[in-house]
Design a protein around this motif. Sequence first.
Motif, PDB file in Angstrom:
ATOM      1  N   THR A   1      -4.776   5.714   0.871  1.00 17.62           N
ATOM      2  CA  THR A   1      -3.614   4.543   0.106  1.00 17.62           C
ATOM      3  C   THR A   1      -4.484   3.978  -0.885  1.00 17.62           C
TER       4      THR A   1
ATOM      5  N   ASN B   1       0.960  -0.869  -0.277  1.00 14.60           N
ATOM      6  CA  ASN B   1      -0.070  -0.295  -0.052  1.00 14.60           C
ATOM      7  C   ASN B   1       0.747   1.254  -0.062  1.00 14.60           C
ATOM      8  N   LYS B   2       0.270   1.834  -0.914  1.00 19.11           N
ATOM      9  CA  LYS B   2       1.315   3.220  -0.838  1.00 19.11           C
ATOM     10  C   LYS B   2       0.378   4.749  -0.424  1.00 19.11           C
ATOM     11  N   GLU B   3       1.064   5.730   0.063  1.00 18.30           N
ATOM     12  CA  GLU B   3      -0.287   6.676   0.581  1.00 18.30           C
ATOM     13  C   GLU B   3      -0.141   7.529  -0.210  1.00 18.30           C
TER      14      GLU B   3
ATOM     15  N   GLU C   1      -1.285  11.566  -1.781  1.00 18.21           N
ATOM     16  CA  GLU C   1      -1.129  12.761  -1.184  1.00 18.21           C
ATOM     17  C   GLU C   1      -2.480  13.408  -1.341  1.00 18.21           C
TER      18      GLU C   1
ATOM     19  N   GLY D   1      -4.040  10.730   4.499  1.00 20.03           N
ATOM     20  CA  GLY D   1      -3.725   9.006   5.246  1.00 20.03           C
ATOM     21  C   GLY D   1      -4.645   7.821   3.697  1.00 20.03           C
TER      22      GLY D   1
END
Length: 235
Positions: A137, A120-122, A124, A135
């Motif tokens: 993702t 999982n990539k947060e 922006e 927060g």
Amino acid sequence: MKRDIVFSLVLHALIICATLWTVPIKWRKEVTYDDIISVQLTAPSEILPTEPVLLESVEIPEPIAEEPPEIPITSPTTLEETTVTEKPKPKPKPKPKKPEQRKKKTTSEPKSSGTSQVENKEIETPGGSGSPFAGATVDNASFNYPYWFTQTFNKIATNWKNPVVYDGTIVCTIYFQVIRSGRIIEMRIEKTSGISEFDESCMRAVSGAAPFPPLPSQFRDEIIGLTLPFKHSPR
């Protein structure tokens, strides 16, 4: 001329006389009745009735019942027992195995057609930490297209209407999957806020904002999964 006529008349007269002379004439013979039968007619009423003649009674012999001849009854003969050999039963054919159903992939294993990272990539989010979607993702690290997230989150934020007034901070996390066309194929509440009205408003915000922009053509995979928190803090 007259002489010829007279001559023919005389000739015809002679022919007629000769014919009558040669053919004998039969005169009618008188019939004499030698035997005469006299018949006397009487009226039916004058006929005297005659006495009936009694016939002698004839004895009718009784029929003699003949007993049927006795038929000898023989005891039935039993056939010799024969051993029957059973044919071997054919072995049942093995049933074809049913294809195993593929299990749905979880957020850690998204559907994809190419090679990609699964961590999982947060994301922006616009507004930074002050955004209600801070927060968020994505489960595909290769999906790095900020403009797509900005358009998607703006549509969700416009469609979200919070019906709850609460003194503290409440958070409801929604997980949903988006395919290449921008359509949602799966959506669920990943973490409830404990308030059903708030959770339902978050679900309606995501479903009402769909479909989202199509996935970029440079992206090789067919699906991405987003984990989106809805945060409400009192002002």
